[in-house]
Design a protein around this motif. Structure first.
Motif, PDB file in Angstrom:
ATOM      1  N   UNK A 180       0.816  -1.217   0.000  1.00 24.09           N
ATOM      2  CA  UNK A 180       0.000   0.000   0.000  1.00 24.09           C
ATOM      3  C   UNK A 180       0.846   1.262   0.000  1.00 24.09           C
ATOM      4  N   UNK A 181       1.934   1.247   0.772  1.00 29.06           N
ATOM      5  CA  UNK A 181       2.811   2.420   0.803  1.00 29.06           C
ATOM      6  C   UNK A 181       3.444   2.677  -0.554  1.00 29.06           C
ATOM      7  N   UNK A 182       3.935   1.620  -1.205  1.00 28.47           N
ATOM      8  CA  UNK A 182       4.536   1.771  -2.533  1.00 28.47           C
ATOM      9  C   UNK A 182       3.487   2.212  -3.550  1.00 28.47           C
ATOM     10  N   UNK A 183       2.283   1.714  -3.390  1.00 29.22           N
ATOM     11  CA  UNK A 183       1.203   2.086  -4.303  1.00 29.22           C
ATOM     12  C   UNK A 183       0.888   3.582  -4.187  1.00 29.22           C
ATOM     13  N   UNK A 184       0.846   4.099  -2.943  1.00 30.47           N
ATOM     14  CA  UNK A 184       0.522   5.510  -2.742  1.00 30.47           C
ATOM     15  C   UNK A 184       1.687   6.419  -3.114  1.00 30.47           C
ATOM     16  N   UNK A 185       2.910   6.006  -2.776  1.00 30.47           N
ATOM     17  CA  UNK A 185       4.055   6.895  -2.950  1.00 30.47           C
ATOM     18  C   UNK A 185       4.638   6.867  -4.358  1.00 30.47           C
ATOM     19  N   UNK A 186       4.597   5.681  -5.010  1.00 28.28           N
ATOM     20  CA  UNK A 186       5.220   5.549  -6.333  1.00 28.28           C
ATOM     21  C   UNK A 186       4.203   5.395  -7.458  1.00 28.28           C
ATOM     22  N   UNK A 187       2.948   5.152  -7.103  1.00 27.92           N
ATOM     23  CA  UNK A 187       1.925   4.983  -8.140  1.00 27.92           C
ATOM     24  C   UNK A 187       2.022   3.673  -8.892  1.00 27.92           C
ATOM     25  N   UNK A 188       2.622   2.640  -8.269  1.00 25.97           N
ATOM     26  CA  UNK A 188       2.744   1.329  -8.912  1.00 25.97           C
ATOM     27  C   UNK A 188       1.633   0.409  -8.402  1.00 25.97           C
ATOM     28  N   UNK A 189       1.355  -0.648  -9.153  1.00 27.57           N
ATOM     29  CA  UNK A 189       0.416  -1.653  -8.661  1.00 27.57           C
ATOM     30  C   UNK A 189       1.040  -2.384  -7.474  1.00 27.57           C
ATOM     31  N   UNK A 190       0.228  -2.789  -6.500  1.00 27.98           N
ATOM     32  CA  UNK A 190       0.790  -3.426  -5.289  1.00 27.98           C
ATOM     33  C   UNK A 190       1.514  -4.721  -5.628  1.00 27.98           C
TER      34      UNK A 190
END
Length: 466
Positions: free
Chosen positions: A175-185
């Protein structure tokens, strides 16, 4: 000689005999069908013979005359010294010995080049590879730890495995990577790649390593960061997964359910609507309906192709509303499963999940799946067979789970069969006691393959009677 020396000599002789028997058995295994080695050795030998004959014809057959004359002189000389009753067997033994020695050294060199640190001998590796290549095309749909557990067991039976993984996770490292980098989880995908990996355990452990300290790094796993970086480099998660699969020598393929950034929502029995996968898993009221934004996300062509070619389609195990049903929100996946003629098996969880499946038995899980499909216009059952755990005996571990709000998922097999389901029950938690109540990879995969073989034999029998 002292008694101690005599014992050492006997042990040494016994060890040499065992080694000789082991080598003989290993040599005989090369004669078994399916290794795809003997035919090419024979082809190479035939090619060499034809090349020599062609060269001899090209040279007006003179080399053949020279060889025959030389052989005649050599054999005549040998037989004058030793009788043919001795010469013949001796030459045969020497020839066979040279062939075996040369082949063993060749295969040993190949083994050293391909797998210098692995204990498995080449013939056993080739046999295992041949068996896996003959395995069925299996499509496993889900997410979370349940799917990775299933995959780690199934890779013992087939190399044609496709994992279709949900990408709706919005909690934890993913979730953090999804919010911060805009990548799929990447979390569930990372677990599946590690489960299907055939590379060295150290590399797999590295991929699963989670940082326990460090500003910005704490809580992240190395595999999540690796996949996120590859996604940024290659432009999409699908290409990043393909590259990671090569690094980990993945046996099969892992495919996201969709390449769209989807966000789950759920309508609850009390009329409340909540958004986000992490919140749905802690719903304060029973879930009535599940959906996603954007609606009707597209499926990846590789996932649709895998389902079209599948010999067996599996759903579960995993969290019902956050790992399994999100995959069924992709209409193209549902249509592909509906069109497939492969047997379809739903694998039920061992325990209920507080806040998500409180009080649901196997029948309740199936009704939730059918209700979700009905909400998108599918009235027919997609999964008519179910695999459930045998009744769990009361134990301190079960009571510990009950104290935390989780109960064993009850299965009324007779009622389900009257309702038209094919029900199979097995000890899926494994024979050895563990600290958690989870599916055992080997026990689960064994039960799945029994279902597949039973279905295939029934299908073969019905075709034979037509």
């Amino acid at each position: 000689m002292s008694p101690h020396r005599k014992r050492e000599a006997r042990v040494l002789r016994a060890t040499r005999r065992r080694d000789l028997v082991t080598r003989s058995q290993r040599a005989m295994r090369w004669l078994q069908p399916g290794l795809v080695v003997k035919r090419w050795l024979l082809t190479s030998g035939l090619g060499l013979l034809m090349a020599l004959l062609g060269a001899a014809v090209w040279a007006d057959l003179k080399p053949i005359y020279w060889i025959l004359e030389t052989l005649s002189w050599f054999l005549g000389t040998i037989t004058t010294v030793l009788p043919r009753e001795v010469t013949g067997p001796l030459v045969v033994i020497i020839g066979i010995g040279l062939v075996l020695w040369g082949q063993s050294r060749s295969f040993g060199s190949i083994q050293q080049a391909l797998a210098p640190d692995k204990d498995m001998v080449l013939v056993d590796a080739l046999r295992a590879k041949s068996r896996l290549n003959r395995g069925p095309n299996i499509v496993a749909i889900g997410g979370g730890t349940g799917l990775s557990t299933l995959l780690s067991g199934l890779k013992r039976y087939s190399s044609h495995i496709t994992a279709i993984v949900t990408v709706a996770d919005d909690g934890g490292s993913s979730g953090r990577l999804r919010r911060e980098l805009g990548v799929l989880p990447p979390g569930d995908i990372r677990n599946c790649l590690a489960a299907l990996s055939t590379e060295e355990p150290l590399l797999t452990r590295l991929f699963q390593y989670r940082f326990s300290a460090g500003s910005g790094l704490e809580g992240h796993s190395f595999g999540n960061l690796f996949l996120s970086a590859l996604t940024a480099i290659t432009g999409n998660l699908e290409t990043a997964i393909t590259a990671s699969s090569r690094v980990l020598a993945v046996q099969g393929q892992v495919v996201p359910a969709t390449n769209v950034d989807v966000r789950l929502w759920a309508e609850l029995e009390n009329g409340e609507r909540i958004e986000g996968e992490s919140k749905i898993g802690k719903a304060p009221s029973p879930i009535v309906r599940l959906g996603c934004l954007p609606e009707r996300p597209p499926a990846l062509p590789r996932a649709l192709e895998a389902i079209a070619n599948a010999d067996l389609i599996l759903l579960g195990p995993g969290s019902l509303y956050t790992s399994l049903l999100p995959n069924l929100l992709v209409p193209e996946l549902v249509s592909a499963i509906h069109s497939s003629r492969a047997p379809r098996l739903y694998i039920c969880n061992l325990m209920t999940q507080p806040g998500e499946t409180d009080g649901l038995d196997v029948s309740g899980h199936l009704r939730a799946i059918e209700a979700q499909l009905a909400s998108i216009g599918i009235d027919q059952r997609l999964f008519t067979a179910v695999l459930a755990q045998d009744d769990l005996d009361s134990s301190p571990l079960v009571e510990h789970y009950r104290s935390r709000g989780a109960d064993p998922v009850e299965c009324d097999a007779d009622s389900l069969r009257r309702d038209g389901y094919d029900v199979m029950r097995a000890p899926l938690q494994g024979a050895r006691p563990t600290a958690t109540l989870r599916h055992d990879p080997r026990s689960l995969a064994l039960a799945v393959m029994r279902f597949y073989r039973s279905h295939r034999s029934q299908q073969t029998g019905s075709n034979a009677t037509r």
